[in-house]
Scaffold this motif. Structure first.
Motif, mmCIF file in Angstrom:
data_model
loop_
_atom_site.group_PDB
_atom_site.id
_atom_site.type_symbol
_atom_site.label_atom_id
_atom_site.label_comp_id
_atom_site.label_asym_id
_atom_site.label_seq_id
_atom_site.Cartn_x
_atom_site.Cartn_y
_atom_site.Cartn_z
ATOM 1 N N ALA A 67 0.835 -1.208 0.000
ATOM 2 C CA ALA A 67 0.000 0.000 0.000
ATOM 3 C C ALA A 67 0.868 1.255 0.000
ATOM 4 O O ALA A 67 0.566 2.239 -0.690
ATOM 5 N N ILE A 68 1.952 1.229 0.760
ATOM 6 C CA ILE A 68 2.861 2.392 0.790
ATOM 7 C C ILE A 68 3.509 2.597 -0.571
ATOM 8 O O ILE A 68 3.611 3.736 -1.065
ATOM 9 N N ASP A 69 3.950 1.497 -1.204
ATOM 10 C CA ASP A 69 4.548 1.612 -2.537
ATOM 11 C C ASP A 69 3.550 2.182 -3.541
ATOM 12 O O ASP A 69 3.893 3.037 -4.364
ATOM 13 N N SER A 70 2.323 1.724 -3.477
ATOM 14 C CA SER A 70 1.283 2.223 -4.376
ATOM 15 C C SER A 70 1.040 3.706 -4.133
ATOM 16 O O SER A 70 0.914 4.495 -5.079
ATOM 17 N N PHE A 71 0.975 4.097 -2.865
ATOM 18 C CA PHE A 71 0.767 5.505 -2.525
ATOM 19 C C PHE A 71 1.924 6.358 -3.039
ATOM 20 O O PHE A 71 1.712 7.425 -3.635
ATOM 21 N N VAL A 82 1.680 9.394 -5.714
ATOM 22 C CA VAL A 82 2.137 10.737 -5.362
ATOM 23 C C VAL A 82 3.198 11.202 -6.358
ATOM 24 O O VAL A 82 3.189 12.358 -6.809
ATOM 25 N N THR A 83 4.118 10.298 -6.714
ATOM 26 C CA THR A 83 5.181 10.661 -7.650
ATOM 27 C C THR A 83 4.592 11.010 -9.017
ATOM 28 O O THR A 83 4.980 12.016 -9.638
ATOM 29 N N GLU A 84 3.643 10.188 -9.483
ATOM 30 C CA GLU A 84 3.002 10.479 -10.768
ATOM 31 C C GLU A 84 2.246 11.805 -10.707
ATOM 32 O O GLU A 84 2.290 12.614 -11.648
ATOM 33 N N GLY A 85 1.553 12.033 -9.613
ATOM 34 C CA GLY A 85 0.809 13.300 -9.468
ATOM 35 C C GLY A 85 1.748 14.488 -9.419
ATOM 36 O O GLY A 85 1.464 15.554 -9.990
ATOM 37 N N ALA A 86 2.880 14.327 -8.768
ATOM 38 C CA ALA A 86 3.854 15.419 -8.692
ATOM 39 C C ALA A 86 4.433 15.716 -10.067
ATOM 40 O O ALA A 86 4.634 16.881 -10.434
ATOM 41 N N GLU A 87 4.708 14.673 -10.839
ATOM 42 C CA GLU A 87 5.241 14.883 -12.190
ATOM 43 C C GLU A 87 4.226 15.615 -13.067
ATOM 44 O O GLU A 87 4.571 16.519 -13.820
ATOM 45 N N LYS A 88 2.954 15.238 -12.952
ATOM 46 C CA LYS A 88 1.908 15.908 -13.738
ATOM 47 C C LYS A 88 1.782 17.371 -13.321
ATOM 48 O O LYS A 88 1.649 18.262 -14.161
ATOM 49 N N ALA A 89 1.829 17.591 -12.014
ATOM 50 C CA ALA A 89 1.721 18.979 -11.532
ATOM 51 C C ALA A 89 2.917 19.802 -11.980
ATOM 52 O O ALA A 89 2.783 20.974 -12.352
#
Length: 142
Positions: free
Chosen positions: A115-119, A123-130
């Motif tokens: 679950a932590i790895d998925s989170f 988060v990393t994908e969302g940060a890259e998009k942002a």
């Protein structure tokens, strides 16, 4: 009919042994001594009531006392054996419970890490998009 008599005799014997163990607080040696004392007392009472059978009654009482003593010893050995079996079963149950707890803990840790790895991935994908969205506002091509 004799089967019923044997059953009742066994029940009475078990009740008698249980009584002596209860009175002795579970100590087989004390229970044996109490049983021997009671057997001696009973044999003395019987001996007093029988006319002219002093020595014979005394010998019979000694034999009866020895038989009772051997039966109490046998029952004490059986009780210890059963107690050891129960202890062995309890140890096995403890080991099984420990193994199940270890297995459940490992499974929970594995699920938590997943679950932590998925989170982290989200988060990393969302940060890259942002980051791409903010860079595009300022003319960056990244």
């Amino acid at each position: 009919m004799s089967n019923r008599a044997v059953t009742y005799g066994g029940v009475l014997l078990a009740a008698g042994v249980g009584y002596y163990f209860y009175q002795a607080g579970g100590d087989p040696k004390v229970a044996q001594k109490k049983a021997e004392a009671d057997a001696t007392k009973i044999s003395n009472d019987i001996q007093k009531q029988l006319p002219g059978s002093g020595k014979e009654a005394q010998k019979d009482a000694e034999v009866a006392g020895q038989q009772i003593s051997s039966k109490v010893n046998e029952l004490a050995r059986d009780a210890k054996s059963e107690a050891n079996k129960v202890d062995a079963k309890l140890d096995q149950y403890r080991k099984d419970a420990g193994q199940q707890l270890d297995s459940a803990a490992k499974s929970a840790q594995k699920n938590t890490n997943a679950a932590i790895d998925s989170f982290d991935k989200n988060v990393t994908e969302g940060a890259e998009k942002a980051k791409k969205g903010v860079s595009s506002w300022f003319g960056g091509s990244k």
